[in-house]
Design an enzyme around this catalytic site. Structure first.
Site, PDB file in Angstrom:
ATOM      1  N   LYS A   1       0.853  -1.188   0.000  1.00  0.00           N
ATOM      2  CA  LYS A   1       0.000   0.000   0.000  1.00  0.00           C
ATOM      3  C   LYS A   1       0.894   1.245   0.000  1.00  0.00           C
ATOM      4  O   LYS A   1       1.458   1.612   1.025  1.00  0.00           O
ATOM      5  CB  LYS A   1      -0.913   0.029   1.231  1.00  0.00           C
ATOM      6  CG  LYS A   1      -1.999   1.092   1.100  1.00  0.00           C
ATOM      7  CD  LYS A   1      -2.374   1.745   2.393  1.00  0.00           C
ATOM      8  CE  LYS A   1      -1.373   2.725   2.907  1.00  0.00           C
ATOM      9  NZ  LYS A   1      -1.202   3.940   2.087  1.00  0.00           N
TER      10      LYS A   1
ATOM     11  N   GLU B   1      10.373   1.137  10.153  1.00  0.00           N
ATOM     12  CA  GLU B   1      11.343   2.179   9.759  1.00  0.00           C
ATOM     13  C   GLU B   1      10.656   3.507   9.993  1.00  0.00           C
ATOM     14  O   GLU B   1       9.848   3.944   9.178  1.00  0.00           O
ATOM     15  CB  GLU B   1      11.721   2.010   8.283  1.00  0.00           C
ATOM     16  CG  GLU B   1      12.360   0.675   7.938  1.00  0.00           C
ATOM     17  CD  GLU B   1      13.803   0.569   8.417  1.00  0.00           C
ATOM     18  OE1 GLU B   1      14.366   1.574   8.879  1.00  0.00           O
ATOM     19  OE2 GLU B   1      14.349  -0.539   8.336  1.00  0.00           O
TER      20      GLU B   1
ATOM     21  N   CYS C   1      13.931  10.872   6.307  1.00  0.00           N
ATOM     22  CA  CYS C   1      14.053  10.449   7.705  1.00  0.00           C
ATOM     23  C   CYS C   1      15.501  10.568   8.168  1.00  0.00           C
ATOM     24  O   CYS C   1      15.774  10.692   9.352  1.00  0.00           O
ATOM     25  CB  CYS C   1      13.581   9.017   7.837  1.00  0.00           C
ATOM     26  SG  CYS C   1      14.392   7.937   6.650  1.00  0.00           S
TER      27      CYS C   1
HETATM   28  P1  NAP Z   1       2.909   8.535   7.591  1.00  0.00           P
HETATM   29  O1  NAP Z   1       1.858   9.574   7.674  1.00  0.00           O
HETATM   30  O2  NAP Z   1       3.195   7.727   8.800  1.00  0.00           O
HETATM   31  O3  NAP Z   1       2.506   7.604   6.371  1.00  0.00           O
HETATM   32  C1  NAP Z   1       3.289   6.515   5.961  1.00  0.00           C
HETATM   33  C2  NAP Z   1       2.403   5.486   5.305  1.00  0.00           C
HETATM   34  O4  NAP Z   1       1.456   5.003   6.260  1.00  0.00           O
HETATM   35  C3  NAP Z   1       1.584   6.022   4.147  1.00  0.00           C
HETATM   36  O5  NAP Z   1       1.434   5.004   3.182  1.00  0.00           O
HETATM   37  C4  NAP Z   1       0.245   6.318   4.800  1.00  0.00           C
HETATM   38  O6  NAP Z   1      -0.793   6.308   3.875  1.00  0.00           O
HETATM   39  C5  NAP Z   1       0.146   5.139   5.747  1.00  0.00           C
HETATM   40  N1  NAP Z   1      -0.765   5.325   6.864  1.00  0.00           N
HETATM   41  C6  NAP Z   1      -1.094   6.474   7.511  1.00  0.00           C
HETATM   42  N2  NAP Z   1      -1.960   6.200   8.508  1.00  0.00           N
HETATM   43  C7  NAP Z   1      -2.181   4.851   8.499  1.00  0.00           C
HETATM   44  C8  NAP Z   1      -2.977   3.965   9.277  1.00  0.00           C
HETATM   45  N3  NAP Z   1      -3.713   4.395  10.299  1.00  0.00           N
HETATM   46  N4  NAP Z   1      -2.974   2.652   8.971  1.00  0.00           N
HETATM   47  C9  NAP Z   1      -2.222   2.192   7.954  1.00  0.00           C
HETATM   48  N5  NAP Z   1      -1.456   2.982   7.179  1.00  0.00           N
HETATM   49  C10 NAP Z   1      -1.423   4.300   7.444  1.00  0.00           C
HETATM   50  O7  NAP Z   1       4.299   9.142   7.161  1.00  0.00           O
HETATM   51  P2  NAP Z   1       4.591  10.079   5.940  1.00  0.00           P
HETATM   52  O8  NAP Z   1       4.242  11.475   6.314  1.00  0.00           O
HETATM   53  O9  NAP Z   1       4.013   9.517   4.695  1.00  0.00           O
HETATM   54  O10 NAP Z   1       6.166   9.893   5.806  1.00  0.00           O
HETATM   55  C11 NAP Z   1       7.051  10.658   6.517  1.00  0.00           C
HETATM   56  C12 NAP Z   1       7.556   9.896   7.725  1.00  0.00           C
HETATM   57  O11 NAP Z   1       8.191   8.692   7.303  1.00  0.00           O
HETATM   58  C13 NAP Z   1       8.612  10.669   8.472  1.00  0.00           C
HETATM   59  O12 NAP Z   1       8.407  10.547   9.854  1.00  0.00           O
HETATM   60  C14 NAP Z   1       9.891   9.969   8.059  1.00  0.00           C
HETATM   61  O13 NAP Z   1      10.942  10.114   8.972  1.00  0.00           O
HETATM   62  C15 NAP Z   1       9.453   8.561   7.932  1.00  0.00           C
HETATM   63  N6  NAP Z   1      10.375   7.804   7.084  1.00  0.00           N
HETATM   64  C16 NAP Z   1      11.158   6.858   7.671  1.00  0.00           C
HETATM   65  C17 NAP Z   1      12.060   6.145   6.914  1.00  0.00           C
HETATM   66  C18 NAP Z   1      12.932   5.095   7.540  1.00  0.00           C
HETATM   67  O14 NAP Z   1      13.455   4.281   6.809  1.00  0.00           O
HETATM   68  N7  NAP Z   1      13.106   5.079   8.846  1.00  0.00           N
HETATM   69  C19 NAP Z   1      12.154   6.380   5.531  1.00  0.00           C
HETATM   70  C20 NAP Z   1      11.346   7.353   4.969  1.00  0.00           C
HETATM   71  C21 NAP Z   1      10.449   8.046   5.762  1.00  0.00           C
HETATM   72  P3  NAP Z   1      -1.598   7.641   3.512  1.00  0.00           P
HETATM   73  O15 NAP Z   1      -0.638   8.768   3.628  1.00  0.00           O
HETATM   74  O16 NAP Z   1      -2.061   7.409   2.147  1.00  0.00           O
HETATM   75  O17 NAP Z   1      -2.699   7.708   4.511  1.00  0.00           O
END
Ligand code: NAP
Length: 482
Positions: A179, A255, A289
């Site tokens: 997803k 992650e 990140c």
């Molecule tokens: P996010 O809001 O947590 O979303 C990540 C993914 O989770 C998206 O596909 C989102 O889908 C989905 N999602 C959101 N709520 C959900 C729920 N309740 N149930 C299931 N899936 C859900 O994060 P983001 O804003 O997209 O990404 C930025 C974050 O990712 C930052 O904190 C960054 O540090 C972190 N990140 C970490 C790494 C690593 O390797 N450690 C790498 C890259 C990014 P939708 O947005 O479509 O709802």
């Protein structure tokens, strides 16, 4: 619409077939450079999600029996085809996510490399044979694929965050439901098309795009056919998913977010540190990140480092990532711009000096200029929170141990960086930093051959390296009596 978008099949990919979402629902994907609609893709319902998991579960047994060499060859062919189509993938990513085209091309190289790396790992899965301490029994361990895996990926690296999960899963013999984030589904759909083209059997990879991530994924996380969940995204969502997966005790890879320190010691090569800072801060418009979130600079070199960094960041060209010469694209959406603006306002109100940037763009699209803040106090919000934008916040220090303590005083523990020319310091600081990854005299740490991942609230599990495939394998032990 541009050519790159028109080539993408915008339906759900389930059981080897492309089909509409239940009721024909669609969601709109916007171009962050204009704020205007780019495409519509299928908007899956919970029932569509269950169909995808059913397809993954049905394909699991055959896929686990498929020879490792065959699984590896599929990845190798996919690596080659992605490389051939680098321009297509790069354009798609710039259109849906915003990063400049050159950076998108960099992500294509990086993302494809996970497929090449894991094509080589597929044939190296092995167990061990040993004699028990009593000398009577023989101990045999063997590896088996974990089984159907749910993969949830973020918008910031639309290709690479997918390939570093899909690659090892294919190599290990796991089937999957992916997803992608609703903001950037097109790259993942293009990747699914490509994997179909290179002969990935039906049902091994299933892709659901949806505006209802929680509603679609929670039933799958709770479904007994699921054996593993791998998530890249924010710590807040990660915590929620860990709770949901507790009933089933799923294998998990998390992650999550980061708050990377970037320390410049007084014996550093300051010009090299500025080069590294540009990468650690400005790669992906700061939306990474691993992005340097807190610059800790020794007082003796702080003025020089701050001036040189502000000069470089201030000279960057903000604009549509498809345009020649642009080095800073838009942020992902209006909410992201508001968040970065609020963090900068808070830091300024608490006494930080805004050396360059500091005001959001006022035209169309979601732009925020490269911004350098000096004299940032420890209580500013951006010292605790992930900035996720092009803002460098500089603090000073005088004592090595104090720098390490301040670097560690965060709930996060993903990437960290420091610059020094002293070997003993290199070892002391590397050992002292409570992070999953430490970059020494380098501002970029991601590498498909290295284990990427964090500690503390940055999660657990590793992606890439020899460790990456282990996340998709179970160890079975067989005791043989003589
Ligand atoms: P996010 O809001 O947590 O979303 C990540 C993914 O989770 C998206 O596909 C989102 O889908 C989905 N999602 C959101 N709520 C959900 C729920 N309740 N149930 C299931 N899936 C859900 O994060 P983001 O804003 O997209 O990404 C930025 C974050 O990712 C930052 O904190 C960054 O540090 C972190 N990140 C970490 C790494 C690593 O390797 N450690 C790498 C890259 C990014 P939708 O947005 O479509 O709802």
């Amino acid at each position: 619409m541009t050519g790159a978008v028109e080539q993408v099949t915008t339906q759900l990919f389930i059981g080897g077939k492309w089909r509409d979402a239940e009721g024909g629902k669609t969601l709109t994907v916007d171009n962050p450079a204009s704020g205007k609609a780019l495409a519509t893709v299928a908007d899956a319902s919970p029932a569509d999600g269950v169909a995808a998991l059913a397809a993954a579960a049905a394909a699991q047994a055959d896929w686990a029996r498929t020879p490792p060499r065959d699984r590896g060859e599929i990845l190798r062919s996919a690596f080659e085809l992605i490389t051939q189509r680098a321009d297509h993938f790069a354009e798609l990513m710039t259109l849906e996510m915003g990063k400049p085209l050159a950076e998108s091309k960099g992500e294509v190289t990086y993302g494809a490399e996970f497929f090449r790396w894991f094509s080589e790992e597929a044939v190296r899965i092995s167990g061990r044979w040993s004699t028990a301490p009593n000398g009577v029994t023989r101990l045999v361990t063997m590896k088996a694929p974990v089984g159907p895996t749910l993969m949830i990926t973020p918008w910031n690296f639309p290709l690479a965050m997918g390939t570093r999960k899909i690659g090892p899963a294919i190599a290990a013999g796991c089937t999957m439901v992916v997803k992608p984030a609703a903001e950037t589904p097109l790259t993942m759909l293009a990747l699914a098309q490509l994997l179909e083209e290179v002969g990935l059997p039906a049902g091994v990879l299933n892709v659901v795009t949806t505006s209802d991530s929680g509603g679609v994924m929670e039933p799958l996380i709770r479904d007994p056919r699921t054996r593993k969940l791998t998530f890249t995204g924010s710590t807040a969502v990660g915590r929620k998913l860990v709770e949901q997966s507790a009933d089933q005790l799923l294998r998990l890879s998390m992650e999550l977010g980061g708050n990377a320190p970037f320390i410049v010691f007084q014996d550093a090569d300051v010009d090299a540190a500025v080069d590294g800072a540009m990468l650690a801060k400005m790669r992906n418009i700061g939306e990474a990140c691993t992005a340097a979130n807190r610059f800790l600079v020794h007082v003796d070199v702080a003025q020089e480092f701050g001036d040189k960094l502000a000069q470089r960041m201030g000279a960057m060209v903000v604009g549509n990532g498809l345009d020649d010469g642009v080095t800073v694209g838009p942020l992902i959406n209006a909410k992201a711009v508001d968040k970065v603006a609020a963090l900068v306002r808070d830091a300024a109100e608490r006494g930080s000096k805004v050396v360059c940037g500091g005001e959001p763009g006022d035209g169309e699209g979601f732009f925020y200029p490269p911004t350098v803040l000096t004299g940032v106090p420890a209580d500013a919000d951006l010292v605790r929170e992930e900035i996720f934008g092009p803002v460098a916040a500089i603090q000073t220090f005088t004592d090595e141990q104090d720098a390490i303590d301040r670097a560690n005083s965060t709930e996060y523990g993903l990437a960290s960086y420091f610059y020094t020319r002293d070997l003993s310091r290199t070892i002391r600081v590397s050992e002292g930093l409570e992070y999953g990854m430490v970059g020494v005299n380098q501002g970029i740490i991601s590498n498909p051959a290295a284990p990427f991942g964090g500690v503390k609230a940055s999660g657990y599990g590793r992606e890439g390296g020899f460790e990456g495939i282990e996340e998709y394998l179970e160890t079975k032990y067989v005791g043989l009596a003589l």
